[in-house]
Write a protein that holds these residues in place. Structure first.
Motif, short mmCIF file in Angstrom:
data_model
loop_
_atom_site.label_atom_id
_atom_site.label_comp_id
_atom_site.label_asym_id
_atom_site.label_seq_id
_atom_site.Cartn_x
_atom_site.Cartn_y
_atom_site.Cartn_z
N LYS A 84 0.82 -1.22 0.00
CA LYS A 84 0.00 0.00 0.00
C LYS A 84 0.85 1.26 0.00
N GLY A 85 2.15 1.10 -0.27
CA GLY A 85 3.04 2.25 -0.38
C GLY A 85 3.47 2.83 0.96
N GLY A 86 3.20 2.12 2.03
CA GLY A 86 3.54 2.62 3.36
C GLY A 86 4.72 1.90 3.97
N LYS A 87 4.83 2.01 5.28
CA LYS A 87 5.92 1.39 6.03
C LYS A 87 5.37 0.74 7.29
N LEU A 88 6.21 -0.11 7.85
CA LEU A 88 5.94 -0.66 9.17
C LEU A 88 6.84 0.07 10.15
N TYR A 89 6.24 0.73 11.12
CA TYR A 89 6.99 1.43 12.15
C TYR A 89 6.88 0.63 13.45
N LEU A 90 8.02 0.30 14.01
CA LEU A 90 8.07 -0.38 15.30
C LEU A 90 8.41 0.66 16.34
N LEU A 91 7.43 1.02 17.14
CA LEU A 91 7.56 2.10 18.11
C LEU A 91 8.02 1.53 19.44
N ALA A 92 9.26 1.84 19.77
CA ALA A 92 9.89 1.23 20.93
C ALA A 92 10.13 2.24 22.04
N ALA A 93 9.69 1.89 23.23
CA ALA A 93 9.97 2.71 24.41
C ALA A 93 11.37 2.39 24.90
N ARG A 94 11.79 3.12 25.89
CA ARG A 94 13.12 2.90 26.46
C ARG A 94 13.28 1.44 26.90
N GLY A 95 14.38 0.84 26.50
CA GLY A 95 14.66 -0.54 26.85
C GLY A 95 14.11 -1.57 25.88
N GLN A 96 13.33 -1.14 24.91
CA GLN A 96 12.72 -2.06 23.95
C GLN A 96 13.36 -1.98 22.56
N LYS A 97 14.10 -0.90 22.31
CA LYS A 97 14.62 -0.66 20.96
C LYS A 97 15.60 -1.74 20.52
N SER A 98 16.53 -2.14 21.38
CA SER A 98 17.51 -3.15 20.99
C SER A 98 16.82 -4.50 20.73
N PHE A 99 15.78 -4.80 21.50
CA PHE A 99 15.00 -6.02 21.28
C PHE A 99 14.39 -5.99 19.88
N ALA A 100 13.76 -4.87 19.52
CA ALA A 100 13.14 -4.74 18.20
C ALA A 100 14.18 -4.85 17.09
N GLU A 101 15.32 -4.20 17.27
CA GLU A 101 16.37 -4.25 16.25
C GLU A 101 16.91 -5.66 16.06
N ARG A 102 17.02 -6.43 17.14
CA ARG A 102 17.48 -7.83 17.02
C ARG A 102 16.49 -8.66 16.22
N ILE A 103 15.19 -8.49 16.49
CA ILE A 103 14.16 -9.24 15.76
C ILE A 103 14.18 -8.85 14.28
N VAL A 104 14.28 -7.56 14.00
CA VAL A 104 14.31 -7.07 12.62
C VAL A 104 15.49 -7.68 11.88
N LYS A 105 16.64 -7.70 12.52
CA LYS A 105 17.85 -8.23 11.88
C LYS A 105 17.76 -9.75 11.72
N LYS A 106 17.36 -10.44 12.77
CA LYS A 106 17.31 -11.90 12.75
C LYS A 106 16.35 -12.43 11.69
N TYR A 107 15.19 -11.79 11.54
CA TYR A 107 14.17 -12.27 10.61
C TYR A 107 14.15 -11.49 9.29
#
Length: 117
Positions: A84-107
């Protein structure tokens, strides 16, 4: 805790110019859910919004032990957003950003953008 994150996420989306915001929280229209029959799971995005005619999906990142399900959910929303021409934004609070980045990279979630809120 998640309600506080929704407030921050919705504020972020409005400041970024998103309109037609739907959120999986009280006082907002609920976004469309998607059913995966093979796993008997229904995925509902936390937030969907439109900017310049493109629909984007926003997920609030919370650490979870079932990374496979999270990755499947994010991959689905990333694919839908891309169509649909958009993006997926993963909105991470403090302490959650590295978790999100690991999942993004791993998968290999190429259409996902991790944002601190």
């Amino acid at each position: 805790m998640k309600d506080e994150l929704y407030v921050k996420a919705l504020d972020w989306a409005e400041k970024k110019g998103f309109r037609k915001i739907r959120a999986n929280i009280e006082d907002y229209e609920t976004p469309q859910s998607f059913y995966q029959p093979s796993a008997d799971i229904t995925f509902t995005p936390d937030i969907t919004a439109v900017k310049m005619g493109s629909r984007s999906y926003m997920e609030i990142v919370l650490k979870d032990t079932n990374n496979g399900v999270i990755a499947s959910k994010w991959k689905l929303f990333g694919t839908l957003a891309g169509r649909k021409g958009g993006k997926l934004y993963l909105l991470a609070a403090r302490g959650q950003k590295s978790f999100a980045e690991r999942i993004v990279k791993k998968y290999n979630l190429t259409n996902a953008t991790v944002v601190s809120i």
